[in-house]
Write a protein that holds these residues in place. Structure first.
Motif, PDB file in Angstrom:
ATOM      1  N   GLY A 188       0.858  -1.186   0.000  1.00 17.17           N
ATOM      2  CA  GLY A 188       0.000   0.000   0.000  1.00 17.17           C
ATOM      3  C   GLY A 188       0.886   1.226   0.000  1.00 17.17           C
ATOM      4  O   GLY A 188       2.104   1.108  -0.065  1.00 17.17           O
ATOM      5  N   ARG A 189       0.409   2.389   0.064  1.00 18.02           N
ATOM      6  CA  ARG A 189      -0.949   2.849   0.250  1.00 18.02           C
ATOM      7  C   ARG A 189      -1.443   3.626  -0.962  1.00 18.02           C
ATOM      8  O   ARG A 189      -2.508   4.188  -0.963  1.00 18.02           O
ATOM      9  CB  ARG A 189      -1.025   3.742   1.490  1.00 18.02           C
ATOM     10  N   SER A 190      -0.571   3.707  -2.006  1.00 18.01           N
ATOM     11  CA  SER A 190      -0.928   4.442  -3.216  1.00 18.01           C
ATOM     12  C   SER A 190      -0.756   3.526  -4.418  1.00 18.01           C
ATOM     13  O   SER A 190       0.234   2.794  -4.513  1.00 18.01           O
ATOM     14  CB  SER A 190      -0.033   5.683  -3.376  1.00 18.01           C
ATOM     15  N   GLY A 191      -1.716   3.587  -5.353  1.00 16.17           N
ATOM     16  CA  GLY A 191      -1.656   2.730  -6.520  1.00 16.17           C
ATOM     17  C   GLY A 191      -0.481   3.007  -7.430  1.00 16.17           C
ATOM     18  O   GLY A 191      -0.034   2.138  -8.181  1.00 16.17           O
ATOM     19  N   THR A 192       0.056   4.212  -7.371  1.00 20.35           N
ATOM     20  CA  THR A 192       1.198   4.546  -8.229  1.00 20.35           C
ATOM     21  C   THR A 192       2.512   4.032  -7.660  1.00 20.35           C
ATOM     22  O   THR A 192       3.468   3.827  -8.394  1.00 20.35           O
ATOM     23  CB  THR A 192       1.293   6.072  -8.417  1.00 20.35           C
ATOM     24  N   GLU A 193       2.579   3.835  -6.361  1.00 21.54           N
ATOM     25  CA  GLU A 193       3.785   3.302  -5.728  1.00 21.54           C
ATOM     26  C   GLU A 193       3.362   2.508  -4.501  1.00 21.54           C
ATOM     27  O   GLU A 193       3.160   3.049  -3.430  1.00 21.54           O
ATOM     28  CB  GLU A 193       4.745   4.417  -5.336  1.00 21.54           C
ATOM     29  N   MET A 194       3.226   1.185  -4.688  1.00 20.26           N
ATOM     30  CA  MET A 194       2.752   0.324  -3.616  1.00 20.26           C
ATOM     31  C   MET A 194       3.928  -0.097  -2.749  1.00 20.26           C
ATOM     32  O   MET A 194       4.737  -0.932  -3.135  1.00 20.26           O
ATOM     33  CB  MET A 194       2.045  -0.897  -4.203  1.00 20.26           C
ATOM     34  N   LYS A 195       4.046   0.474  -1.569  1.00 23.58           N
ATOM     35  CA  LYS A 195       5.146   0.160  -0.679  1.00 23.58           C
ATOM     36  C   LYS A 195       4.871  -1.144   0.080  1.00 23.58           C
ATOM     37  O   LYS A 195       3.728  -1.478   0.382  1.00 23.58           O
ATOM     38  CB  LYS A 195       5.364   1.297   0.331  1.00 23.58           C
ATOM     39  N   TYR A 196       5.925  -1.839   0.391  1.00 21.94           N
ATOM     40  CA  TYR A 196       5.850  -3.098   1.124  1.00 21.94           C
ATOM     41  C   TYR A 196       5.594  -2.773   2.599  1.00 21.94           C
ATOM     42  O   TYR A 196       6.448  -2.241   3.292  1.00 21.94           O
ATOM     43  CB  TYR A 196       7.166  -3.824   0.920  1.00 21.94           C
ATOM     44  N   LEU A 197       4.381  -3.097   3.101  1.00 21.67           N
ATOM     45  CA  LEU A 197       3.974  -2.675   4.436  1.00 21.67           C
ATOM     46  C   LEU A 197       4.168  -3.737   5.505  1.00 21.67           C
ATOM     47  O   LEU A 197       4.616  -3.435   6.603  1.00 21.67           O
ATOM     48  CB  LEU A 197       2.497  -2.256   4.423  1.00 21.67           C
ATOM     49  N   ALA A 198       3.805  -4.967   5.198  1.00 24.54           N
ATOM     50  CA  ALA A 198       3.792  -5.952   6.287  1.00 24.54           C
ATOM     51  C   ALA A 198       3.706  -7.367   5.741  1.00 24.54           C
ATOM     52  O   ALA A 198       3.325  -7.580   4.584  1.00 24.54           O
ATOM     53  CB  ALA A 198       2.608  -5.701   7.212  1.00 24.54           C
ATOM     54  N   VAL A 199       4.051  -8.327   6.593  1.00 22.05           N
ATOM     55  CA  VAL A 199       3.803  -9.746   6.372  1.00 22.05           C
ATOM     56  C   VAL A 199       3.034 -10.254   7.581  1.00 22.05           C
ATOM     57  O   VAL A 199       3.378  -9.945   8.716  1.00 22.05           O
ATOM     58  CB  VAL A 199       5.113 -10.537   6.215  1.00 22.05           C
ATOM     59  N   THR A 200       1.977 -11.019   7.354  1.00 22.02           N
ATOM     60  CA  THR A 200       1.178 -11.527   8.471  1.00 22.02           C
ATOM     61  C   THR A 200       0.725 -12.949   8.178  1.00 22.02           C
ATOM     62  O   THR A 200       0.556 -13.337   7.015  1.00 22.02           O
ATOM     63  CB  THR A 200      -0.054 -10.633   8.724  1.00 22.02           C
ATOM     64  N   GLY A 201       0.535 -13.719   9.217  1.00 25.04           N
ATOM     65  CA  GLY A 201      -0.027 -15.046   9.076  1.00 25.04           C
ATOM     66  C   GLY A 201      -1.524 -15.089   9.318  1.00 25.04           C
ATOM     67  O   GLY A 201      -2.145 -16.134   9.216  1.00 25.04           O
ATOM     68  N   LEU A 202      -2.133 -13.935   9.640  1.00 23.41           N
ATOM     69  CA  LEU A 202      -3.562 -13.856   9.900  1.00 23.41           C
ATOM     70  C   LEU A 202      -4.323 -13.481   8.636  1.00 23.41           C
ATOM     71  O   LEU A 202      -3.748 -13.149   7.601  1.00 23.41           O
ATOM     72  CB  LEU A 202      -3.827 -12.812  10.978  1.00 23.41           C
ATOM     73  N   SER A 203      -5.636 -13.483   8.721  1.00 29.29           N
ATOM     74  CA  SER A 203      -6.471 -13.010   7.620  1.00 29.29           C
ATOM     75  C   SER A 203      -7.049 -11.637   7.943  1.00 29.29           C
ATOM     76  O   SER A 203      -8.035 -11.213   7.340  1.00 29.29           O
ATOM     77  CB  SER A 203      -7.601 -14.008   7.334  1.00 29.29           C
ATOM     78  N   THR A 204      -6.441 -10.952   8.896  1.00 35.34           N
ATOM     79  CA  THR A 204      -6.811  -9.577   9.259  1.00 35.34           C
ATOM     80  C   THR A 204      -5.537  -8.801   9.536  1.00 35.34           C
ATOM     81  O   THR A 204      -4.601  -9.326  10.149  1.00 35.34           O
ATOM     82  CB  THR A 204      -7.703  -9.551  10.516  1.00 35.34           C
ATOM     83  N   TRP A 205      -5.503  -7.542   9.079  1.00 32.48           N
ATOM     84  CA  TRP A 205      -4.353  -6.690   9.365  1.00 32.48           C
ATOM     85  C   TRP A 205      -4.839  -5.260   9.524  1.00 32.48           C
ATOM     86  O   TRP A 205      -5.752  -4.816   8.807  1.00 32.48           O
ATOM     87  CB  TRP A 205      -3.321  -6.769   8.250  1.00 32.48           C
ATOM     88  N   TYR A 206      -4.267  -4.543  10.483  1.00 30.32           N
ATOM     89  CA  TYR A 206      -4.648  -3.163  10.765  1.00 30.32           C
ATOM     90  C   TYR A 206      -3.530  -2.230  10.311  1.00 30.32           C
ATOM     91  O   TYR A 206      -2.373  -2.387  10.734  1.00 30.32           O
ATOM     92  CB  TYR A 206      -4.913  -2.970  12.257  1.00 30.32           C
ATOM     93  N   ASP A 207      -3.877  -1.291   9.456  1.00 30.63           N
ATOM     94  CA  ASP A 207      -2.915  -0.271   9.026  1.00 30.63           C
ATOM     95  C   ASP A 207      -3.028   0.911   9.983  1.00 30.63           C
ATOM     96  O   ASP A 207      -3.984   1.685   9.932  1.00 30.63           O
ATOM     97  CB  ASP A 207      -3.197   0.165   7.591  1.00 30.63           C
ATOM     98  N   THR A 208      -2.035   1.031  10.873  1.00 31.25           N
ATOM     99  CA  THR A 208      -2.016   2.109  11.860  1.00 31.25           C
ATOM    100  C   THR A 208      -1.026   3.206  11.495  1.00 31.25           C
ATOM    101  O   THR A 208      -0.639   4.003  12.336  1.00 31.25           O
ATOM    102  CB  THR A 208      -1.674   1.546  13.245  1.00 31.25           C
TER     103      THR A 208
END
Length: 743
Positions: A158-178
């Motif tokens: 995320g967070r922009s379609g023109t430059e999608m930055k690598y935000l996180a890796v998770t083993g869950l099916s839910t993630w919170y962008d804080t």
């Protein structure tokens, strides 16, 4: 199903990956030595195409012979994780907001990690237009999706379609962008594969060939180890633990390295132990915890080595929702009762706190109201916090025991962060060294007993690399050394003086001095107290005891107690060398600072002042400063300002004011101090301006009796009393009985 015979043991192979060893002693063990295909070996052409399968490498093997195969120069050998490239389909993302909404547009994409560590293509773009412009733990975006069969993790961009930055890796099916900052340096989809285990491992070009064999441009064998190639032992662990839980057995971790791709859940009365540092449990994916336990009793974890992944995020603090996913901790005990963690080595968990993606929690984390637990005899290093007790998720702990641990090179060493409802924590006999912030940090917690600990070389927030000062030793220009709780930089190259010469080691706090042929310059910086006890306007810290601790060469104040503290005691501590005050108290009421020994502090030995809390000035009130011994400090021996109804009795102040002749006093009382008892103190030192100084027109009505002051800057300045509106008894100076009307 393959069988291997062990003495009194049998193999159960489940889903081709799970290995459990059962013994007649009703123990459950883990084993990775099952024959299973781990890696595929291929030849590739000069262009990297025309892959030809050559061989495979089974689990536990460290090499493979390639027999009867001809190579041409320019061809090569490559090794892949066994199996196909990840072909899983990324899921659709459901987006919602939490907290205060806004009109900012956020966009996200996801790729999938399979059980071999392969990463899929990146999925389609999903967006939400009602996000808050400033994301935080209070105002966040929630991403959720349906779990993908066969997936062990998800990579979020995320967070922009023109430059999608690598935000996180998770083993869950839910993630919170804080609002966490993307990986540093930023990683975009177009730039590189993310830092996760991938199917392609390495390859090397053939540079020569003959009848004897081939020569490769790069050695393959240097990469054939668990640090690079990640076999997956998650299922083995999970099944061993579940089997043990059903049969009330122990879980034995044999020697070897066990790689986990998800948090392992620990159940009630689980007993997990290994063979010390030979039994290594390692978290592979960023942000995963190693062990997690919630609402359990009687858990035992011992004799293991736990290695984290170096990443961690602060979990969202929701009441009664202890979701610790993403913190990167080694062991998480949430609402655990009666658990024991002992003889465990914990490394590299939770990050270092310096960047958002490395700001998790701790090596060992006791949270959400743990009770009657013990964390003892562990070795915790290079974690965000070493050992952390808190009331995260709004439930306070009771009766913890943190003892005999060794903690080194963490952000904070041992931390307790609760409200005044927490009770009974004992922090005893620990050794804490070289932590960037406080070695022991007591935040808003009450009824804590901190005793017999050693805290050394803590408080250098910048985390400088340095050497130690030694006599008759050669140093180069710009070398940084640590000596006496301070930093010095060599302005010139040279050799330090012999041990019997003067100065013995640099200890100055401004400018530079020559030591042998080296000129040392004092280095300033940003620092933290070695033992820190503090509260806030909304919380009152009560009955905390800091006693009989040894603090050696810390880089700022050795013991600091500030803000809304009542009935607290700082007693019988030994302080040798620190970069600021030996003991500092502010808004310290009904307490005791007594029988401490303070030597070689760069500030005052004991320093007490008022502080503003929520706009109101709070003084030091009814506190005893009794029988302290303070010597060779660079400012005052004891300095108190705005101290009401305090006892300054029976203290010894010797040879202070080393920062400058005739600048500081042995004991200095001022700032409107009233109704204090200043009695039976002994002050001696020819550097000090006054032996005992009573400073300020509003410092009045204090009892001054039975004191002895001698050998200060002169016989007429043993006492400096600005306002004579005091209650005088008999005091003595260098020449005998002091006449209070004279000075």
């Amino acid at each position: 199903m393959k069988k291997k015979k062990y003495r009194n043991l049998g193999i159960i192979d489940r889903e081709a990956k799970t290995a459990l060893l059962r013994s007649e002693e009703a123990e459950v063990a883990l084993n990775t030595k099952i024959d299973r295909k781990e890696y595929d070996v291929y030849e590739y052409g000069a262009s990297g195409s025309d892959l030809e399968f050559l061989s495979d490498i089974n689990s536990g093997e460290t090499h493979v012979k390639l027999i009867d195969h001809d190579f041409d120069v320019g061809n090569g050998v490559c090794v892949f994780k066994a199996g196909n490239v990840c072909t899983l389909t990324p899921p659709q993302i459901n987006l919602s907001t939490g907290g205060v909404t806004g009109n900012t547009n956020y966009q996200y994409r996801i790729s999938v990690i399979d059980e071999k560590g392969g990463q899929s293509a990146v999925g389609p773009l999903f967006s939400i237009s009602t996000g808050n412009a400033f994301l935080s733990s209070a105002n966040f975006n929630r991403l959720s999706w349906e779990p993908v069969p066969g997936a062990v993790g998800y990579v979020i961009y995320g967070r922009s379609g023109t430059e999608m930055k690598y935000l996180a890796v998770t083993g869950l099916s839910t993630w919170y962008d804080t609002g966490a900052i993307p990986r540093t340096p930023p990683i975009t989809i177009a730039q590189t594969v993310p830092l996760t285990p991938s199917r392609g491992v390495f390859r090397s070009e053939v540079t020569s060939t003959n009848n004897e064999g081939i020569q490769l441009k790069d050695a393959l064998k240097v990469n054939l180890n668990n640090a690079v190639i990640h076999h997956d032992d998650t299922d083995s662990f999970v099944n061993a633990i579940n089997d043990s839980f059903k049969g009330n057995k122990k879980v034995v971790v044999p020697p070897g390295q066990f790689n986990l791709f998800d948090d392992v859940i620990i159940h009630t009365k689980m007993n997990i132990y290994g063979n010390g540092d030979e039994s290594v449990v390692r978290s592979v994916l960023p942000f995963n915890n190693v062990f997690y336990s919630n609402n359990t009793e009687g858990v035992r974890i011992s004799n293991l080595k736990i290695v984290g992944n170096g990443y961690g995020l602060q979990p969202i603090n929701r009441k009664d929702d202890p979701n610790a996913k993403g913190s990167g901790s080694g062991i998480v005990m949430a609402r655990g009762k009666g658990f024991k963690i002992s003889k465990v080595t914990v490394l590299n968990c939770g990050g270092d706190g310096n960047t958002s993606e490395r700001n998790g929690v701790a090596g060992i984390w006791a949270t959400y109201g743990c009770e009657s637990y013990s964390i003892t005899d562990n070795d915790v290093r290079q974690c965000r916090n070493g050992i952390n007790e808190d009331n995260y998720y709004q439930r306070d702990p009771l009766n913890g025991y943190i003892a005999r641990n060794y903690v080194e090179k963490c952000r904070f060493g041992i931390v307790t962060d609760n409200s005044d409802k927490g009770r009974g924590l004992r922090i005893a006999d620990n050794v804490v060294r070289k932590c960037a912030y406080s070695g022991i940090d007591i935040n808003k917690s009450s009824y804590v007993d901190v005793y017999h600990n050693t805290v050394e070389e803590c408080g250098d927030i910048l985390g400088r690399e340095y050497k130690y000062w030694e006599a008759e030793t050669t140093y180069q220009k710009d070398d940084v050394i640590a000596a006496n709780g301070r930093f010095y930089k060599a302005k010139t190259a040279g050799t330090t003086a012999p041990i019997l010469s003067s100065p013995v080691s640099p200890s100055h706090v401004n400018g530079s001095v020559v030591d042998g042929t080296v000129e040392w310059e004092y280095v300033t910086g940003t620092f933290a107290p070695a033992i820190h006890m503090y509260s806030s306007a909304n919380f009152r810290m009560v009955r905390v005891k800091v006693r009989k601790n040894q603090l050696i060469n810390n880089f700022w104040t050795a013991i600091k107690g500030i803000q809304n503290l009542r009935y607290c005691r700082i007693e019988e501590n030994e302080i040798d060398g620190c970069g600021n005050h030996g003991i500092q108290v502010q808004a310290f009421r009904y307490g005791s600072v007594s029988r401490n020994e303070v030597y070689n502090a760069a500030g005052s030995g004991i320093h007490g002042t008022p502080v503003s809390i929520d706009g109101t000035t709070v003084s030091i009130d009814r506190t005893k400063f009794v029988e302290n011994q303070v010597s060779f400090c660079y400012q005052h021996g004891i300095y108190l300002e705005a101290a009401y109804y305090c006892h300054i009795i029976g203290n010894e102040s010797f040879n202070n004011s080393l920062r400058g002749y005739n600048q500081y006093s042995g004991i200095s009382i001022g700032g409107g101090t009233v109704y204090a008892k200043i009695m039976n103190n002994t002050v001696d030192g020819d550097q000090q301006r006054f032996g005992i100084a009573i400073v300020g027109s509003t410092t009045i009505n204090n009892d001054i009796a039975g004191n002895t002051s001698r050998n200060n800057a002169g016989p007429t300045v043993d006492y400096g009393i600005e306002n004579k509106q005091q209650i005088f008894g008999t005091n003595r100076n260098t020449n005998g009985v002091y006449d209070h009307t004279a000075a």
